[in-house]
Design a protein around this motif. Structure first.
Motif, PDB file in Angstrom:
ATOM      1  N   LEU A  41     106.596  13.088   7.150  1.00  0.00           N
ATOM      2  CA  LEU A  41     105.184  12.748   7.332  1.00  0.00           C
ATOM      3  C   LEU A  41     104.297  13.280   6.211  1.00  0.00           C
ATOM      4  CD1 LEU A  41     104.790  13.311  11.185  1.00  0.00           C
ATOM      5  CD2 LEU A  41     104.957  11.137   9.958  1.00  0.00           C
ATOM      6  N   HIS A  42     104.810  14.162   5.388  1.00  0.00           N
ATOM      7  CA  HIS A  42     104.014  14.644   4.257  1.00  0.00           C
ATOM      8  C   HIS A  42     103.721  13.515   3.264  1.00  0.00           C
ATOM      9  CE1 HIS A  42     103.703  18.850   5.229  1.00  0.00           C
ATOM     10  NE2 HIS A  42     105.012  18.940   5.435  1.00  0.00           N
ATOM     11  N   GLY A  43     104.494  12.438   3.341  1.00  0.00           N
ATOM     12  CA  GLY A  43     104.226  11.294   2.478  1.00  0.00           C
ATOM     13  C   GLY A  43     102.914  10.601   2.791  1.00  0.00           C
ATOM     14  N   VAL A  44     102.330  10.912   3.944  1.00  0.00           N
ATOM     15  CA  VAL A  44     101.078  10.277   4.358  1.00  0.00           C
ATOM     16  C   VAL A  44      99.877  10.831   3.595  1.00  0.00           C
ATOM     17  CG1 VAL A  44      99.548   9.903   6.346  1.00  0.00           C
ATOM     18  CG2 VAL A  44     102.018   9.784   6.638  1.00  0.00           C
ATOM     19  N   TRP A  45      99.947  12.075   3.106  1.00  0.00           N
ATOM     20  CA  TRP A  45      98.770  12.709   2.487  1.00  0.00           C
ATOM     21  C   TRP A  45      98.237  11.904   1.310  1.00  0.00           C
ATOM     22  CZ3 TRP A  45      96.902  16.163   5.630  1.00  0.00           C
ATOM     23  CH2 TRP A  45      97.742  16.943   6.419  1.00  0.00           C
ATOM     24  N   ALA A  46      99.100  11.677   0.315  1.00  0.00           N
ATOM     25  CA  ALA A  46      98.668  10.928  -0.878  1.00  0.00           C
ATOM     26  C   ALA A  46      98.287   9.506  -0.514  1.00  0.00           C
ATOM     27  CB  ALA A  46      99.779  10.937  -1.935  1.00  0.00           C
ATOM     28  N   ALA A  47      99.000   8.929   0.464  1.00  0.00           N
ATOM     29  CA  ALA A  47      98.716   7.557   0.871  1.00  0.00           C
ATOM     30  C   ALA A  47      97.308   7.429   1.443  1.00  0.00           C
ATOM     31  CB  ALA A  47      99.754   7.099   1.897  1.00  0.00           C
ATOM     32  N   ILE A  48      96.912   8.384   2.278  1.00  0.00           N
ATOM     33  CA  ILE A  48      95.602   8.304   2.920  1.00  0.00           C
ATOM     34  C   ILE A  48      94.478   8.545   1.919  1.00  0.00           C
ATOM     35  CG2 ILE A  48      94.109   9.374   4.639  1.00  0.00           C
ATOM     36  CD1 ILE A  48      96.286   7.456   5.691  1.00  0.00           C
ATOM     37  N   VAL A  49      94.675   9.460   0.994  1.00  0.00           N
ATOM     38  CA  VAL A  49      93.665   9.678  -0.054  1.00  0.00           C
ATOM     39  C   VAL A  49      93.468   8.405  -0.862  1.00  0.00           C
ATOM     40  CG1 VAL A  49      93.157  10.944  -2.177  1.00  0.00           C
ATOM     41  CG2 VAL A  49      94.050  12.167  -0.193  1.00  0.00           C
ATOM     42  N   THR A  50      94.575   7.737  -1.193  1.00  0.00           N
ATOM     43  CA  THR A  50      94.506   6.470  -1.926  1.00  0.00           C
ATOM     44  C   THR A  50      93.758   5.418  -1.114  1.00  0.00           C
ATOM     45  OG1 THR A  50      96.610   6.956  -3.013  1.00  0.00           O
ATOM     46  CG2 THR A  50      95.876   4.677  -3.046  1.00  0.00           C
TER      47      THR A  50
END
Length: 470
Positions: free
Chosen positions: A342-351
């Motif tokens: 789920l750490h992959g969500v951080w950069a995705a949400i900022v984008t």
């Protein structure tokens, strides 16, 4: 309780096989041991149907102007022909769970796709808004199955270390559909009519159904009991596709579904998925209306071409998801825990948040259309990357309930896609474009903090407890 009962049954079956109760050839019948070409052809058939699930549902998004003129209604009303179908995608996915688990993957994958082909044909031949919307709504109900059955098929055919990669490919296929479908529909419609465009979609569904018929196999398998010795014809109608001692029942899987909907990890990640999908789908169903007005005045071809920004964004999201999940897979076993995906969500949400701001302010101030394209690209890239991370996590968290988790995530996703088409236009009219998209960016970030963060924290604590106890 229900999931544990099913798991106990599976354990008993496995133990029976080790006690000499198995059958010769079990390893050959195991889908994970199928020949590579057989797996590839079946996965290709799965992708052909998955890309049509959302791609076929949003197919008419670039054709609303000619339809409005033909039916004598407003463009805004014409745009709502997709809304009920998007809602029923979630409903259809949930309804499919008991049948997939009780009768097998193949029949519940094949026959709804066959039915959907004729529903699209009915929409093609419709001559008014009401009849067209009815066929499109039923298209959503039956055509959503590939988005649900894909996860259990991946679970059945591939070992756990390959799940994230295959989910990444499959997930991107059906996530790119909502943008590729309208683009192709617009190009075809610009050179002919909207009916011809939907006729081509009917052909695509027919070809997909044929691929499933030719290359589809039942993947449900448990070692130790006779399974899949029946003919492919019997498999297609759901006869003897399972090998549990008593066989799972429709009631059992309905109960299991209710239990898993309210499990904290799935509930929180489901809410996160709902919010992450809400705004990209909102752009998808409204962008043609915005760019048809000043200062852009896009025609059908230009409006269709703008959607390539979203397609490129989806592919970039796929690249990020592929890289991140490979990195997580290579993590040290000592530091690994399931929620790490789920750490992959951080950069995705900022984008995604930056994309919403770029798109909204470009539209608000009437700036160059490149700003719309770039903002939309970032929004879709974030959506795909976050969805891949959440889906990979859900399958790894509940590997024995792949169908249930897939349908639950699909239902959350489509619920938001259905609703946004109704409240966003009025919201924009009341508060203005800049305020609306600024609020959406803030909601995306707040949603991440309130949903994904607790799941990661709880997972990390559980991992530490297990590590300490061992």
């Amino acid at each position: 309780m229900f999931a544990q009962e099913q798991k106990d049954n599976r354990v008993q079956v496995t133990e029976a096989s080790t006690d000499g109760g198995g059958y010769d050839g079990d390893e050959q019948r195991n889908p994970r041991n199928w020949r590579p070409w057989k797996k590839r052809l079946m996965f290709f058939a799965l992708m052909s149907s998955s890309i049509l699930a959302d791609g076929g549902m949003t197919w008419g998004a670039t054709l609303i102007v000619p339809q409005a003129l033909e039916w004598g209604i407003t463009i805004d009303k014409t745009a709502t022909t997709m809304n009920y179908g998007i809602l029923l995608q979630g409903v259809g996915g949930l309804m499919a769970i008991p049948f997939i688990e009780a009768y097998g993957r193949l029949p519940v994958w094949l026959w709804p796709q066959f039915i959907t082909t004729f529903l699209v044909l009915g929409a093609t031949l419709s001559n008014n808004y009401g009849v067209f919307t009815a066929f499109r709504s039923l298209q959503g109900l039956f055509g959503t199955v590939p988005q649900v059955v894909g996860l259990p098929i991946i679970h059945d055919m591939y070992p756990p270390e390959e799940w994230s990669q295959m989910i990444n490919i499959w997930g991107t296929t059906f996530l790119v559909g909502p943008f590729l479908g309208p683009a192709l529909a617009g190009y075809i419609g610009a050179g002919s009519t909207w009916k011809v465009s939907f006729g081509i979609l009917t052909i695509f569904y027919g070809l997909s159904t044929l691929l499933i018929f030719l290359f589809g196999y039942e993947t449900y398998f448990l070692p130790g009991r006779q399974c899949q010795r029946n003919s492919r014809l019997l498999s297609m109608v759901g006869v003897k596709n399972h090998n549990l001692p008593a066989g799972p029942t429709l009631l059992f899987w309905c109960q299991t579904l209710v239990v898993f909907i309210f499990k904290t990890p799935l509930l929180l990640t489901g809410i996160a998925t709902m919010v992450n999908f809400c705004w990209p789908i909102g752009i998808t169903v409204t962008v043609s209306t915005f760019v048809a007005e000043p200062p852009y005045l896009f025609n059908t071809v230009q409006s269709s071409s703008l959607r390539w920004a979203a397609i490129i964004g989806a592919l970039l999201g796929w690249v990020y998801g592929y890289w991140f999940n490979n990195w997580v897979t290579r993590s040290s076993p000592k530091t690994y825990y399931t929620e790490k995906r789920l750490h992959g969500v951080w950069a995705a949400i900022v984008t995604m948040a930056c994309g919403l701001l770029t798109y909204g302010f470009t539209l608000n101030y009437g700036k160059h259309w490149i700003g719309l394209a770039f903002g939309w690209l970032m929004v879709v890239a974030g959506m795909v990357a976050s969805t891949v991370s959440i889906t990979a996590y859900a399958l790894e968290k509940y590997p024995e309930q792949s169908t249930v988790t897939s349908a639950i995530i699909n239902a959350w996703r489509t619920a938001s896609g259905f609703s946004v088409g109704y409240f966003q236009p009025a919201w924009i009219q009341r508060d203005g474009i800049a305020a609306v998209f600024g609020t959406q960016a803030a909601v995306v970030v707040a949603n991440l903090i309130l949903t994904i963060t607790p799941v990661i924290v709880m997972g990390k604590r559980q991992a530490k407890k297990k590590g300490g106890s061992s």
